[in-house]
Motif scaffolding. Structure first.
Motif, mmCIF file in Angstrom:
data_model
loop_
_atom_site.group_PDB
_atom_site.id
_atom_site.type_symbol
_atom_site.label_atom_id
_atom_site.label_comp_id
_atom_site.label_asym_id
_atom_site.label_seq_id
_atom_site.Cartn_x
_atom_site.Cartn_y
_atom_site.Cartn_z
ATOM 1 N N GLY A 172 45.513 38.006 25.969
ATOM 2 C CA GLY A 172 45.719 38.248 27.397
ATOM 3 C C GLY A 172 44.467 38.752 28.093
ATOM 4 O O GLY A 172 44.174 38.359 29.229
ATOM 5 N N ILE A 173 43.724 39.618 27.411
ATOM 6 C CA ILE A 173 42.471 40.134 27.988
ATOM 7 C C ILE A 173 41.477 39.001 28.193
ATOM 8 O O ILE A 173 40.847 38.885 29.261
ATOM 9 N N LEU A 174 41.319 38.149 27.187
ATOM 10 C CA LEU A 174 40.387 37.025 27.309
ATOM 11 C C LEU A 174 40.826 36.054 28.402
ATOM 12 O O LEU A 174 39.997 35.539 29.157
ATOM 13 N N LYS A 175 42.121 35.794 28.474
ATOM 14 C CA LYS A 175 42.636 34.888 29.506
ATOM 15 C C LYS A 175 42.273 35.406 30.898
ATOM 16 O O LYS A 175 41.745 34.662 31.734
ATOM 17 N N GLU A 176 42.511 36.682 31.132
ATOM 18 C CA GLU A 176 42.219 37.261 32.440
ATOM 19 C C GLU A 176 40.724 37.230 32.748
ATOM 20 O O GLU A 176 40.305 36.873 33.860
ATOM 21 N N ARG A 177 39.905 37.586 31.765
ATOM 22 C CA ARG A 177 38.457 37.612 31.978
ATOM 23 C C ARG A 177 37.895 36.200 32.180
ATOM 24 O O ARG A 177 37.009 35.990 33.016
ATOM 25 N N LEU A 178 38.397 35.244 31.407
ATOM 26 C CA LEU A 178 37.910 33.879 31.551
ATOM 27 C C LEU A 178 38.292 33.285 32.901
ATOM 28 O O LEU A 178 37.493 32.564 33.516
ATOM 29 N N GLU A 179 39.477 33.559 33.358
ATOM 30 C CA GLU A 179 39.886 33.049 34.675
ATOM 31 C C GLU A 179 38.946 33.550 35.759
ATOM 32 O O GLU A 179 38.525 32.783 36.639
ATOM 33 N N ALA A 180 38.588 34.842 35.699
ATOM 34 C CA ALA A 180 37.681 35.400 36.697
ATOM 35 C C ALA A 180 36.276 34.818 36.553
ATOM 36 O O ALA A 180 35.633 34.451 37.549
ATOM 37 N N ALA A 181 35.789 34.723 35.310
ATOM 38 C CA ALA A 181 34.429 34.215 35.081
ATOM 39 C C ALA A 181 34.302 32.753 35.483
ATOM 40 O O ALA A 181 33.291 32.346 36.071
ATOM 41 N N LEU A 182 35.304 31.949 35.168
ATOM 42 C CA LEU A 182 35.244 30.525 35.506
ATOM 43 C C LEU A 182 35.326 30.314 37.014
ATOM 44 O O LEU A 182 34.644 29.449 37.571
ATOM 45 N N ALA A 183 36.160 31.098 37.680
ATOM 46 C CA ALA A 183 36.255 30.976 39.137
ATOM 47 C C ALA A 183 34.930 31.347 39.800
ATOM 48 O O ALA A 183 34.507 30.712 40.769
ATOM 49 N N ALA A 184 34.249 32.358 39.255
ATOM 50 C CA ALA A 184 32.989 32.812 39.844
ATOM 51 C C ALA A 184 31.837 31.861 39.563
ATOM 52 O O ALA A 184 30.847 31.843 40.309
ATOM 53 N N THR A 208 36.884 22.477 40.029
ATOM 54 C CA THR A 208 37.836 23.554 39.806
ATOM 55 C C THR A 208 37.901 23.859 38.318
ATOM 56 O O THR A 208 37.804 22.952 37.486
ATOM 57 N N PRO A 209 38.070 25.124 37.955
ATOM 58 C CA PRO A 209 38.120 25.473 36.527
ATOM 59 C C PRO A 209 39.387 24.926 35.883
ATOM 60 O O PRO A 209 40.417 24.751 36.550
#
Length: 211
Positions: free
Chosen positions: A151-163, A170-171
């Motif tokens: 879950g931590i990686l999912k949240e961090r990756l979503e933010a990093a890919l969007a940025a 689109t990511p």
């Protein structure tokens, strides 16, 4: 390989029941991967398709990481539990069991956060490469430990890919895996049946068209 076996588990019993195209990434002692296109496992001529652990990556930002011999590092030195363990030990944190590791991850200590930053950076490079090369719309993330790591990686990756999204791109969607540390075992147990009795969609379509 182990990543392909775990991807088979997802294809047959997990997200693959609703999603036909995805790249599967599994953080264990190493980094495993599996590729599903059009509802079928892509193995490659040598059986090593999606061997993502050996993909080139920028050098690690962690002081505990060995310096690469060339200009590139590899993904294994960023996104793997062995890399996390090495960084924790470098910071004086002793890990004796999987429970110890899960506890440290859940506590989000400073060394864990440092590793997460480095891991997320590297995985973002990998995911964008997969998006550009294969146009995969979904990335499935699994891990060999709990502690909320997936879950931590999912949240961090979503933010990093969007940025970091290139212009007009689109990511891919990030989805948590269905089986946790059991993914490889479930997939390996399913391989004989899968490869012996699971015809490709193309074969099924051709048979139906000739009826």
């Amino acid at each position: 390989n182990d990543g392909t076996a775990a991807a088979v588990a997802e294809l047959l019993y997990g997200v693959g029941r609703e999603i036909d195209d995805f790249l599967y990434l599994f953080l264990g002692p190493a980094l495993g991967g599996g590729l599903v296109i059009n509802g079928e496992i892509v193995r490659g001529p040598c059986g090593n398709a999606a061997d993502v652990g050996l993909m080139p990556a920028p050098p690690s930002t962690l002081v505990s990481a060995p310096r690469p011999k060339g200009i590139f590092d590899i993904m294994l030195n960023h996104a793997s539990l062995n890399t996390l363990m090495r960084h924790l030990q470098h910071n004086g944190i002793s890990i004796e069991s999987k429970v110890d590791l899960e506890t440290v991850i859940a506590q989000k200590s400073a060394p864990v956060l440092e590793w997460l930053d480095d891991c997320t950076m590297a995985l973002s490079h990998l995911i964008w490469a997969g998006r550009a090369l294969l146009d995969v719309p979904v990335i499935v993330i699994g891990a060999d430990v709990g502690g909320g790591l997936t879950g931590i990686l999912k949240e961090r990756l979503e933010a990093a890919l969007a940025a970091s999204a290139p212009e007009s791109r689109t990511p891919p969607r990030i989805v948590a895996g269905s089986f946790g540390s059991d993914a490889g075992a479930v997939g390996a147990a399913s391989l004989p049946i899968f490869y012996s009795f699971s015809p490709s969609k193309e074969t099924l379509t051709n048979e139906m068209n000739h009826r």
